[in-house]
Design a protein around this motif. Structure first.
Motif, PDB file in Angstrom:
ATOM      1  N   ILE A 132      -5.391   0.808   1.642  1.00  0.00           N
ATOM      2  CA  ILE A 132      -6.712   1.042   2.297  1.00  0.00           C
ATOM      3  C   ILE A 132      -6.142   1.834   3.778  1.00  0.00           C
ATOM      4  O   ILE A 132      -5.505   1.080   4.394  1.00  0.00           O
ATOM      5  CB  ILE A 132      -7.442  -0.009   2.062  1.00  0.00           C
ATOM      6  CG1 ILE A 132      -7.979  -0.288   1.012  1.00  0.00           C
ATOM      7  CG2 ILE A 132      -8.735   0.448   3.198  1.00  0.00           C
ATOM      8  CD1 ILE A 132      -9.223  -1.688   0.901  1.00  0.00           C
ATOM      9  N   VAL A 133      -7.230   2.888   3.901  1.00  0.00           N
ATOM     10  CA  VAL A 133      -6.807   3.347   5.292  1.00  0.00           C
ATOM     11  C   VAL A 133      -8.061   3.332   5.950  1.00  0.00           C
ATOM     12  O   VAL A 133      -9.281   3.706   5.670  1.00  0.00           O
ATOM     13  CB  VAL A 133      -6.329   4.832   5.290  1.00  0.00           C
ATOM     14  CG1 VAL A 133      -6.474   5.494   6.619  1.00  0.00           C
ATOM     15  CG2 VAL A 133      -4.699   5.017   4.670  1.00  0.00           C
ATOM     16  N   ASN A 134      -7.965   2.732   7.099  1.00  0.00           N
ATOM     17  CA  ASN A 134      -9.255   2.382   8.084  1.00  0.00           C
ATOM     18  C   ASN A 134      -8.720   2.681   9.378  1.00  0.00           C
ATOM     19  O   ASN A 134      -7.826   3.375   9.854  1.00  0.00           O
ATOM     20  CB  ASN A 134      -9.239   0.731   7.794  1.00  0.00           C
ATOM     21  CG  ASN A 134     -10.680   0.389   7.770  1.00  0.00           C
ATOM     22  OD1 ASN A 134     -11.753   1.299   8.320  1.00  0.00           O
ATOM     23  ND2 ASN A 134     -10.879  -0.608   7.117  1.00  0.00           N
ATOM     24  N   GLY A 135      -9.692   2.458  10.110  1.00  0.00           N
ATOM     25  CA  GLY A 135      -9.696   2.736  11.704  1.00  0.00           C
ATOM     26  C   GLY A 135     -10.696   3.721  12.238  1.00  0.00           C
ATOM     27  O   GLY A 135     -11.116   4.625  11.585  1.00  0.00           O
ATOM     28  N   PRO A 136     -11.216   3.140  13.251  1.00  0.00           N
ATOM     29  CA  PRO A 136     -12.124   4.132  14.041  1.00  0.00           C
ATOM     30  C   PRO A 136     -11.612   5.477  14.740  1.00  0.00           C
ATOM     31  O   PRO A 136     -12.337   6.175  15.196  1.00  0.00           O
ATOM     32  CB  PRO A 136     -12.720   3.234  15.241  1.00  0.00           C
ATOM     33  CG  PRO A 136     -11.275   2.483  15.368  1.00  0.00           C
ATOM     34  CD  PRO A 136     -10.667   2.311  14.364  1.00  0.00           C
ATOM     35  N   CYS A 137     -10.394   5.685  14.670  1.00  0.00           N
ATOM     36  CA  CYS A 137      -9.890   6.874  15.520  1.00  0.00           C
ATOM     37  C   CYS A 137      -8.484   7.585  14.672  1.00  0.00           C
ATOM     38  O   CYS A 137      -7.439   7.327  15.173  1.00  0.00           O
ATOM     39  CB  CYS A 137      -9.455   6.265  16.911  1.00  0.00           C
ATOM     40  SG  CYS A 137      -8.780   7.808  18.059  1.00  0.00           S
ATOM     41  N   ILE A 151      -3.672   7.651  -1.095  1.00  0.00           N
ATOM     42  CA  ILE A 151      -3.816   6.371  -1.216  1.00  0.00           C
ATOM     43  C   ILE A 151      -5.184   5.986  -1.823  1.00  0.00           C
ATOM     44  O   ILE A 151      -5.840   6.675  -2.299  1.00  0.00           O
ATOM     45  CB  ILE A 151      -3.996   6.061   0.580  1.00  0.00           C
ATOM     46  CG1 ILE A 151      -5.023   7.066   1.194  1.00  0.00           C
ATOM     47  CG2 ILE A 151      -2.444   6.037   1.196  1.00  0.00           C
ATOM     48  CD1 ILE A 151      -6.215   6.463   1.278  1.00  0.00           C
ATOM     49  N   GLY A 152      -5.324   4.589  -1.798  1.00  0.00           N
ATOM     50  CA  GLY A 152      -6.369   3.946  -2.677  1.00  0.00           C
ATOM     51  C   GLY A 152      -7.764   4.385  -2.131  1.00  0.00           C
ATOM     52  O   GLY A 152      -8.534   5.035  -2.901  1.00  0.00           O
ATOM     53  N   LEU A 153      -8.019   3.937  -1.164  1.00  0.00           N
ATOM     54  CA  LEU A 153      -9.374   4.062  -0.421  1.00  0.00           C
ATOM     55  C   LEU A 153      -9.222   4.574   1.012  1.00  0.00           C
ATOM     56  O   LEU A 153      -8.464   3.966   1.816  1.00  0.00           O
ATOM     57  CB  LEU A 153     -10.164   2.908  -0.441  1.00  0.00           C
ATOM     58  CG  LEU A 153     -10.541   2.485  -1.871  1.00  0.00           C
ATOM     59  CD1 LEU A 153     -10.919   1.120  -1.870  1.00  0.00           C
ATOM     60  CD2 LEU A 153     -11.842   3.492  -2.227  1.00  0.00           C
ATOM     61  N   ASP A 170     -10.908  19.465   1.194  1.00  0.00           N
ATOM     62  CA  ASP A 170     -11.176  20.749   0.376  1.00  0.00           C
ATOM     63  C   ASP A 170      -9.999  21.645   0.511  1.00  0.00           C
ATOM     64  O   ASP A 170      -9.523  22.219  -0.149  1.00  0.00           O
ATOM     65  CB  ASP A 170     -12.299  21.577   1.217  1.00  0.00           C
ATOM     66  CG  ASP A 170     -13.731  20.880   0.784  1.00  0.00           C
ATOM     67  OD1 ASP A 170     -13.625  20.194  -0.366  1.00  0.00           O
ATOM     68  OD2 ASP A 170     -14.705  21.065   1.263  1.00  0.00           O
ATOM     69  N   GLY A 171      -9.256  21.746   1.691  1.00  0.00           N
ATOM     70  CA  GLY A 171      -7.979  22.433   2.101  1.00  0.00           C
ATOM     71  C   GLY A 171      -6.828  21.763   1.012  1.00  0.00           C
ATOM     72  O   GLY A 171      -5.980  22.842   0.724  1.00  0.00           O
ATOM     73  N   MET A 172      -7.032  20.617   0.707  1.00  0.00           N
ATOM     74  CA  MET A 172      -5.781  19.948   0.038  1.00  0.00           C
ATOM     75  C   MET A 172      -5.885  20.087  -1.470  1.00  0.00           C
ATOM     76  O   MET A 172      -5.002  19.695  -2.107  1.00  0.00           O
ATOM     77  CB  MET A 172      -5.475  18.850   0.812  1.00  0.00           C
ATOM     78  CG  MET A 172      -5.149  18.795   2.038  1.00  0.00           C
ATOM     79  SD  MET A 172      -4.846  16.991   2.632  1.00  0.00           S
ATOM     80  CE  MET A 172      -3.430  16.588   1.748  1.00  0.00           C
ATOM     81  N   ARG A 173      -7.128  20.449  -1.782  1.00  0.00           N
ATOM     82  CA  ARG A 173      -7.413  20.156  -3.349  1.00  0.00           C
ATOM     83  C   ARG A 173      -7.086  18.777  -3.812  1.00  0.00           C
ATOM     84  O   ARG A 173      -6.422  18.790  -4.896  1.00  0.00           O
ATOM     85  CB  ARG A 173      -6.799  21.223  -4.119  1.00  0.00           C
ATOM     86  CG  ARG A 173      -7.492  22.887  -3.627  1.00  0.00           C
ATOM     87  CD  ARG A 173      -7.259  23.658  -4.790  1.00  0.00           C
ATOM     88  NE  ARG A 173      -7.659  24.922  -4.409  1.00  0.00           N
ATOM     89  CZ  ARG A 173      -7.329  25.909  -3.827  1.00  0.00           C
ATOM     90  NH1 ARG A 173      -5.912  25.705  -3.617  1.00  0.00           N
ATOM     91  NH2 ARG A 173      -7.742  27.199  -3.418  1.00  0.00           N
ATOM     92  N   THR A 174      -7.189  17.646  -3.086  1.00  0.00           N
ATOM     93  CA  THR A 174      -6.995  16.494  -3.609  1.00  0.00           C
ATOM     94  C   THR A 174      -7.872  15.732  -3.138  1.00  0.00           C
ATOM     95  O   THR A 174      -8.730  15.836  -2.135  1.00  0.00           O
ATOM     96  CB  THR A 174      -5.546  15.769  -2.832  1.00  0.00           C
ATOM     97  OG1 THR A 174      -4.576  16.622  -2.925  1.00  0.00           O
ATOM     98  CG2 THR A 174      -5.522  14.329  -3.167  1.00  0.00           C
ATOM     99  N   ARG A 175      -8.721  14.764  -4.116  1.00  0.00           N
ATOM    100  CA  ARG A 175      -9.727  14.133  -4.049  1.00  0.00           C
ATOM    101  C   ARG A 175      -9.709  12.663  -3.655  1.00  0.00           C
ATOM    102  O   ARG A 175      -9.541  11.971  -4.500  1.00  0.00           O
ATOM    103  CB  ARG A 175     -10.673  14.379  -5.438  1.00  0.00           C
ATOM    104  CG  ARG A 175     -12.165  14.051  -5.445  1.00  0.00           C
ATOM    105  CD  ARG A 175     -12.776  14.460  -6.754  1.00  0.00           C
ATOM    106  NE  ARG A 175     -14.374  14.431  -6.664  1.00  0.00           N
ATOM    107  CZ  ARG A 175     -15.122  13.192  -6.970  1.00  0.00           C
ATOM    108  NH1 ARG A 175     -14.425  12.361  -7.531  1.00  0.00           N
ATOM    109  NH2 ARG A 175     -16.211  13.331  -6.891  1.00  0.00           N
ATOM    110  N   PRO A 176      -9.822  12.584  -2.294  1.00  0.00           N
ATOM    111  CA  PRO A 176      -9.848  10.808  -2.041  1.00  0.00           C
ATOM    112  C   PRO A 176     -10.979  10.319  -2.187  1.00  0.00           C
ATOM    113  O   PRO A 176     -12.347  10.618  -2.249  1.00  0.00           O
ATOM    114  CB  PRO A 176      -9.625  11.231  -0.456  1.00  0.00           C
ATOM    115  CG  PRO A 176     -10.132  12.329  -0.133  1.00  0.00           C
ATOM    116  CD  PRO A 176     -10.153  13.373  -1.110  1.00  0.00           C
ATOM    117  N   ASP A 177     -10.796   9.052  -2.714  1.00  0.00           N
ATOM    118  CA  ASP A 177     -11.707   8.132  -2.936  1.00  0.00           C
ATOM    119  C   ASP A 177     -12.288   7.477  -1.397  1.00  0.00           C
ATOM    120  O   ASP A 177     -11.302   7.108  -0.742  1.00  0.00           O
ATOM    121  CB  ASP A 177     -11.429   6.831  -3.859  1.00  0.00           C
ATOM    122  CG  ASP A 177     -11.390   7.392  -5.344  1.00  0.00           C
ATOM    123  OD1 ASP A 177     -12.181   8.643  -5.400  1.00  0.00           O
ATOM    124  OD2 ASP A 177     -10.692   7.009  -5.884  1.00  0.00           O
TER     125      ASP A 177
END
Ligand SMILES: Cc1ncc(COP(=O)(O)O)c(C=O)c1O
Length: 488
Positions: A132-137, A151-153, A170-177
């Protein structure tokens, strides 16, 4: 009028006659023992042998206990909830790779908030979907790397960030959750709003529920085919001792689920973050902090609570709060991100007292080889037990102030701590250093400590002490071409 005493006026308070002079450490709370010579023993290893062999400051990780605590959290959380439960370890809490490897053996996945942590998770062999990738910055580069690595989320902290993630995806054509991090405007009992990460006034984190940012984000997602909405994320603070706080902060969940439904989205995941207090240490309350800083009155010890019962209470409260927001049979996956309650009690820090100063009418200072400005920053705001490692049963004798080695007046580990008489060359153990100690170390001219893991009477080095070459490696110095080459 009574004049308020300054901390130095009240520094050395001899104990009253009749005070119970026995150090009442409950060593078993940390799974420790006293050896045949009265020394502190961890997993069959004498801490004094460890200090002699590896030098101090030295972190000691109780390997089996750490794995057991992590596993206990997972099994307890799973037993309390009828749906799927996943537990992700937040790397920020203690990112020593050897510590993460131990925690991973108990089945925890990863929660990262920097590019380094993401690279570390991949390096340690976590599967991409386990992260999981998180963080305010998050930088655009970090967002791109996360999406690229599937990555998962990915947790969205603000509307602005949502727009950036949408553009990059959009530029990468990969759909992250993605999950939307919600700021529920909740301050846990006894916490001031400045430390409550779910307070709208005290903390910038998350989408502001009150001003309708969550609804706005959900509507934006209706128009974002490149993003896969999965649900909501919360993290309301750290060191929270009352299970009701975790549940109360989730009281907004039914409305959010309804709002998502109206926006055509189904909530499949609820991530409740971390924040569960450790059982053997605690943060100062706001009042204790003020009193300690103004008058030097050190708050009293933590009473120690049963780990299994604590985990059961909190995961029970959370499971019910989540389940209440969903129709039967539609339970979302429930994610936890516990750091402190797993890592804190299973590590301690050995320091050598390199000097003792007693000033008549003032008090005693114990000068340790690691301090607030180098390796003990959390002692500024948390209560940690201190044990004389070479003689755990020596009677308490006086209040002394333990300071660090830096030439800086604020380098104080604890003021006015009841301790035995401690002599130069003796070794103390600062307990509960598994959470936010190694992560918050600073250099200040001192080599950062080694970390050893102990199990079954054996110690293994999992982080070497910092060396001159290790420190100078990043610097470019005109007369040393080899150094220049290594950084170019
Ligand atoms: C988003 C998030 N999750 C989990 C944690 C871990 O918190 P704790 O160590 O209190 O469990 C933190 C800590 O800051 C955090 O920011």
């Amino acid at each position: 009028m009574t004049r308020l005493k300054s901390p130095t006026d009240i520094l050395p308070v001899k104990l009253n006659k009749g005070y119970d002079m026995k150090p009442n450490h409950n060593l078993s709370a940390w799974g420790l023992e006293s050896g045949s010579s009265g020394e502190l023993v961890a997993a069959g290893c004498s801490t004094i042998d460890l200090a002699g062999r590896y030098g101090t400051p030295l972190h000691v990780v109780h390997e089996r206990r750490l794995e057991d605590t992590a596993r206990r959290f997972v099994t307890t959380a799973q037993a309390q909830y009828a749906g799927i439960v996943s537990v992700h370890y937040p790397f920020k809490c203690n990112s020593v790779p050897g510590v993460i490897e131990i925690i991973r053996r108990a089945g925890l996945k990863a929660e990262v908030m920097t590019q380094y942590e993401l690279e570390l998770a991949l390096y340690l062999g976590f599967e991409n979907k386990e992260i999981i990738v998180n963080g305010p910055c998050k930088t655009e580069e970090f967002i791109r790397k996360s999406i690229e690595n599937r990555i998962g989320l990915l947790i969205v902290d603000s509307l602005e960030e949502l727009v950036v993630i949408r553009r990059i995806a959009d530029g990468m054509r990969t759909r992250p959750d993605i999950l939307l991090r919600i700021n529920p405007d909740y301050v846990p009992r006894g916490m001031n709003y400045g430390s409550a990460t779910g307070s709208r006034k005290g903390c910038a984190f998350g989408l502001d529920l009150k001003s309708g940012e969550a609804g706005h984000a959900l509507r934006l997602l209706q128009d974002s085919p490149g993003l896969g909405f999965k649900g909501f994320h919360f993290h309301i603070g750290t060191g929270i001792r009352d299970a009701r706080d975790h549940a109360d902060a989730l009281s907004c969940l039914p409305l959010l689920v309804e709002e998502a439904r109206r926006a055509g989205q189904m909530v499949q995941v609820v991530d409740v973050g971390g924040g569960i207090a450790a059982t053997t240490t605690r943060e100062f309350t706001s009042f204790e902090m003020l009193r300690y800083q103004a008058l030097g009155t050190l708050p009293s010890r933590n009473d120690g609570r049963d780990e299994e019962r604590c985990f059961a209470n909190v995961t029970h409260a959370i499971s019910h709060a989540v389940a209440r927001a969903f129709p039967k049979g539609e339970l979302p996956e429930l994610i936890y991100e516990p750091g402190r309650c797993i890592a804190s009690p299973n590590q301690f820090l050995l320091l050598t007292i390199n000097g003792v100063k007693t000033r008549a009418g003032v008090g005693t200072w114990l000068i340790a080889d690691g301090g607030l400005s180098t390796v003990t920053l959390p002692t500024y705001y948390e209560y940690h037990e201190v044990i004389l490692a070479n003689d755990v049963n020596r009677p308490l004798a006086e209040k002394a102030t333990i300071i660090g080695p830096a030439c800086f007046a604020g380098d104080v580990i604890y003021r006015n701590k009841f301790l035995p008489v401690i002599r130069k060359g003796e070794v103390i153990a600062i307990m509960d250093t598994g959470a936010y100690f190694t992560a918050l170390e600073s250099f200040f001219g001192f080599y950062q400590p080694a970390v050893v893991a102990v199990a079954d009477g054996q110690a293994r080095l999992i982080r070497a002490r910092e060396s001159f070459n290790g420190c100078i490696r990043r610097d470019v110095v005109s007369q040393h071409d080899t150094v220049k080459e290594s950084v170019s």
